[in-house]
Structures are given as C-alpha cells and as structure tokens.
Design an enzyme around this catalytic site. Structure first.
Site, PDB file in Angstrom:
ATOM      1  N   ASP A  25      64.964 -21.229 -69.101  1.00  0.00           N
ATOM      2  CA  ASP A  25      63.616 -21.123 -68.547  1.00  0.00           C
ATOM      3  C   ASP A  25      63.790 -20.803 -67.064  1.00  0.00           C
ATOM      4  O   ASP A  25      64.206 -21.648 -66.272  1.00  0.00           O
ATOM      5  CB  ASP A  25      62.884 -22.465 -68.759  1.00  0.00           C
ATOM      6  CG  ASP A  25      61.452 -22.442 -68.220  1.00  0.00           C
ATOM      7  OD1 ASP A  25      61.164 -21.613 -67.341  1.00  0.00           O
ATOM      8  OD2 ASP A  25      60.644 -23.269 -68.673  1.00  0.00           O
ATOM      9  N   ARG A  28      49.156  -6.407 -82.308  1.00  0.00           N
ATOM     10  CA  ARG A  28      50.022  -7.569 -82.511  1.00  0.00           C
ATOM     11  C   ARG A  28      51.492  -7.132 -82.539  1.00  0.00           C
ATOM     12  O   ARG A  28      52.390  -7.928 -82.276  1.00  0.00           O
ATOM     13  CB  ARG A  28      49.648  -8.305 -83.808  1.00  0.00           C
ATOM     14  CG  ARG A  28      50.228  -9.730 -83.873  1.00  0.00           C
ATOM     15  CD  ARG A  28      49.786 -10.482 -85.115  1.00  0.00           C
ATOM     16  NE  ARG A  28      50.474 -10.040 -86.296  1.00  0.00           N
ATOM     17  CZ  ARG A  28      49.889  -9.642 -87.420  1.00  0.00           C
ATOM     18  NH1 ARG A  28      48.579  -9.620 -87.521  1.00  0.00           N
ATOM     19  NH2 ARG A  28      50.607  -9.252 -88.444  1.00  0.00           N
TER      20      ARG A  28
HETATM   21  C1  LIG Z   1      59.148 -24.603 -65.997  1.00  0.00           C
HETATM   22  C2  LIG Z   1      57.958 -24.344 -66.868  1.00  0.00           C
HETATM   23  N1  LIG Z   1      58.150 -23.821 -68.082  1.00  0.00           N
HETATM   24  C3  LIG Z   1      57.122 -23.572 -68.914  1.00  0.00           C
HETATM   25  C4  LIG Z   1      55.815 -23.858 -68.543  1.00  0.00           C
HETATM   26  C5  LIG Z   1      54.691 -23.587 -69.497  1.00  0.00           C
HETATM   27  O1  LIG Z   1      53.980 -22.447 -69.110  1.00  0.00           O
HETATM   28  P1  LIG Z   1      52.441 -22.182 -69.456  1.00  0.00           P
HETATM   29  O2  LIG Z   1      51.648 -23.243 -68.764  1.00  0.00           O
HETATM   30  O3  LIG Z   1      52.205 -20.797 -68.950  1.00  0.00           O
HETATM   31  O4  LIG Z   1      52.304 -22.279 -70.937  1.00  0.00           O
HETATM   32  C6  LIG Z   1      55.571 -24.393 -67.272  1.00  0.00           C
HETATM   33  C7  LIG Z   1      54.191 -24.716 -66.867  1.00  0.00           C
HETATM   34  O5  LIG Z   1      53.966 -25.383 -65.888  1.00  0.00           O
HETATM   35  C8  LIG Z   1      56.674 -24.649 -66.416  1.00  0.00           C
HETATM   36  O6  LIG Z   1      56.500 -25.189 -65.201  1.00  0.00           O
END
Ligand SMILES: Cc1ncc(COP(=O)(O)O)c(C=O)c1O
Length: 392
Positions: A182, A55
């Site tokens: 992101d 972890r």
């Molecule tokens: C832009 C974006 N961020 C975060 C996520 C979340 O990722 P996960 O499905 O791996 O939890 C997604 C999932 O489609 C996504 O498209």
C-alpha cells in the site's frame, strides 16, 4: 523520462484520432458501439483492442491507468471505486492461485484490519500479523504460515514506520509469496515498490494521487505476472472507478510531484518545529536520526522527501477531551478524516482511523490516546505552524 514529465503526459492525447483532445475527456458511457457485429466478438476475445462495456474498460479510466502505471513503473493498473476496493481486489488477485493466507504488517490503516478480519476471513482467506520492520520475524512468519501474500504499507499509518521493501521482496520471492504494498503515504515520487521487487501496489487515490479532497478512488498496479488475473477478476467483480473520478484523479496526478515535493518540504519544517514545542511530548517523522527505521529510510526514501504526514503526541493530554479541545482551537487546519489533500488536515486516530481496534491492541501498536496525525498541505508552512501554535 522523469516522474514530473510522466505525470503530465502519460495516458493523455492518444484517443480518439484524428482530432486529439489535449486532455482525456470524461467518457460517461456504460457501453460502446462497435464498427461491426464481428468486432464485438473480437473485442470480447481480446484479439483486438476496443471498448465494449465500462465494467471491462473505459477510455477515461484507461488513460488514468496508463498514467499511474508509468509513474509506478509497473506493467498495468486498474482504477477502482475506493482504496479499500483496490486493496480487496489486490489481495484476491494475489491469492487466486495461491494459499489463501495473508501475512499482514502489524501497523496498517484501521479499515485494512477490518477487511482482513470481517470480510476476508469469513470467506476463507485467513491472516496473521507480523512486524515488517523485523526481518527475522518476517522470515519466520513466511516459513511458519506459508502465506499466499504479504501486505504492508510503504510508510505506515499513523506511526510512519518504514519497512525494508527490497529485503522483504527478496524473502517473499524465495518463499513463493506475493508482495502487496500500500503505497498511499509514500506515492511513486518517493518509492516505487515494483522497482524494489513488489508484485502489486495499491493506492487510496482519494489521498495524494487525486489530492484535492473531491475524489474517492483507488488504484492497483501490478507486475506482468498478475495483470491478467487482476483484469479478469475486475471484469466480473466490477470494483471499478467512475469515469468522472478517473478524470479528476488524472488531473490531480499531473501536479502530484510538485504538490508532494512542497508538502514534504513543509512537513519536514513543521516536524522540526514541533520537536521544540513545549506542549508536544513526541514527534513521529521519518527524517528523525533516532527513527527506529533510520537505515531503511536513508536507503529507500530520496533525500528531503520523507512524506507529508507528521504524527505527534500532545503533552498534558491524558484524556480525549484535552485532545478534542486542541483540535477545536484549530482554525486553518481542516479537521476531517482523510490525508494527502492540498489543504492541511488533522485527525485523532483513537476516534477515527483506529477506533475499532481494542485499546490494548492500539497500545501494542504504539498508538497512544494523546496522538494526533497531521497531513501537511501546500499552504505556507508559517501559517500552518501559527495555527498549531495558537491551538497548542
Ligand atoms: C494507507 C491507506 N490505505 C487505504 C485506505 C483506504 O482508502 P479509501 O478510503 O479510498 O477506501 C486509506 C484511507 O484512509 C489509507 O490511509
């Protein structure tokens, strides 16, 4: 070193010595035996490097974390069990010693809103939305809310807006606000947000990083200032990726630059072809000179690398049934909820990624009921177009 070289070498061939495996093995161990009892104390105190419990650190995960840190040009990374786990961990890291308020872009992945409203808000982390493509609005919102962090996507889902990360980072710095990006849709081949002034970057590794539809995972990469908080939180909260997924993700990342170049090339061709198609009402792709963020696209994205997602609206598809019929006629393109894989995939945001939003909110975001989102794979572009043509 260029990104193609880093992708193949970073993280690997460091441990254990003297027999060094050419790729990092899967360390499927929950805990590790120290050389002496005294060493345990020193590892726990971070006086020496070493493994005690998975972890905290795991050698397979650490190799992947080094690889992604190298690609993102960050200080350190954490591999998480999913993109959402990574996102939650990034947000909590950002607001640990700041005002518990997230200023979020008004164009985000649907579950990100659920995280903000259904999970974080009841825990006392409030949020508000802003159009990150409108710098004056960002400046005002920073002044008004004094948020602990601002959260945006490099290329938004599903309408592919591109906010000026560099300018937003400068505003955030002035306001004492942490910028989280992101970077799932862009990948570090296109944009490295930390180089542009962001503090934390996260990925759904499920998508382009792993790239083969066989992993659920996430990554958070930080600047130096936030790394220790991230790791300390993770050591307690335990959102970590399993070593098998870390191995697969690392293997995927080695070909990320190659796959992404090919996928972007295919996507550009397909977007141009869709624009001319009589059954298509509108195409969203960042290379469009009429794209609302064309100036930012030119400034931040490398030439010819505009991402591998193409969203488009179907003509004569006022009802969802007509969209379903189009999707059901596709034979090659995979109809499944994800993106970024080697195979092309398509989804209908209204019933999948953005289904939980009220129709009015979808409308406000510009996500119409005739919109579909195509994730372009590495197949022959002509074969993808033939499949679309047949179904349209
Ligand atoms: C832009 C974006 N961020 C975060 C996520 C979340 O990722 P996960 O499905 O791996 O939890 C997604 C999932 O489609 C996504 O498209």
């Amino acid at each position: 070193m260029k990104i193609h070289t880093k992708a193949v070498h970073a993280g690997d061939r460091k441990r254990p010595k003297p027999q060094i495996p050419v790729t990092t093995p899967i360390y499927a161990a929950a805990s590790f035996i120290p050389e002496s009892a005294e060493q345990v104390d020193r590892i726990f105190a971070h006086e020496i490097e070493g493994y005690s419990y998975s972890r905290y650190e795991n050698p397979t995960n650490l190799a992947l974390e080094e690889q992604v840190t190298a690609l993102e040009n960050g200080f350190g990374s954490l591999a998480c069990a999913s993109g959402m786990a990574a996102l939650e961990t990034a947000i909590v890291t950002a607001v640990t010693d700041r005002r518990r308020f997230v200023l979020a872009a008004d164009a985000l992945y649907g579950a990100t809103y659920r995280l903000l409203w259904n999970v974080l808000e009841p825990l006392g982390i409030e949020s508000s939305l802003v159009d990150v493509c409108d710098l004056a609005a960002v400046e005002q919102a920073l002044e008004r809310h004094k948020p602990g962090c601002l959260l945006m996507e490099t290329i938004s889902n599903p309408l592919l807006r591109v906010g000026p990360i560099d300018k937003i980072a400068a505003l955030c710095r002035e306001a004492g606000c942490v910028l989280i990006v992101d970077n799932t849709f862009a990948t570090p081949l296109l944009v490295r947000p930390i180089e542009l002034g962001a503090n934390l970057v996260m990925h759904s590794a499920t998508k382009y990083l792993a790239g083969h539809g066989d992993v659920l995972g996430g990554l958070v990469t930080t600047d130096e200032a936030h790394y220790e908080t991230l790791r300390a939180l993770s050591r307690t909260k335990g959102p970590v990726m399993g070593p098998f997924e870390a191995y697969l993700t690392m293997r995927g990342v080695k070909t990320l630059p190659l796959r992404m170049e090919r996928q972007c090339q295919n996507a550009r061709r397909i977007a141009a072809w869709l624009r001319e198609h009589p059954k298509v009402a509108r195409v969203y792709y960042p290379d469009d000179p009429a794209h609302p963020d064309a100036e930012t696209v030119r400034r931040l994205l490398p030439e010819n690398l505009y991402g591998a997602i193409v969203s488009f609206e179907l003509r004569e598809a006022a009802e969802p049934e007509q969209v379903y019929a189009f999707l059901d006629r596709l034979k090659l393109i995979v109809k499944a909820t994800s993106l970024g894989d080697v195979h092309s995939m398509i989804l209908y945001p209204r019933v999948s990624t953005h289904r939980d939003l009220a129709p009015k909110q979808r409308e406000r975001m510009g996500i119409r009921d005739n919109l579909v989102r195509l994730s372009v794979g590495i197949e022959d572009a002509g074969d993808i177009m033939a499949d679309l043509d047949r179904a349209l």
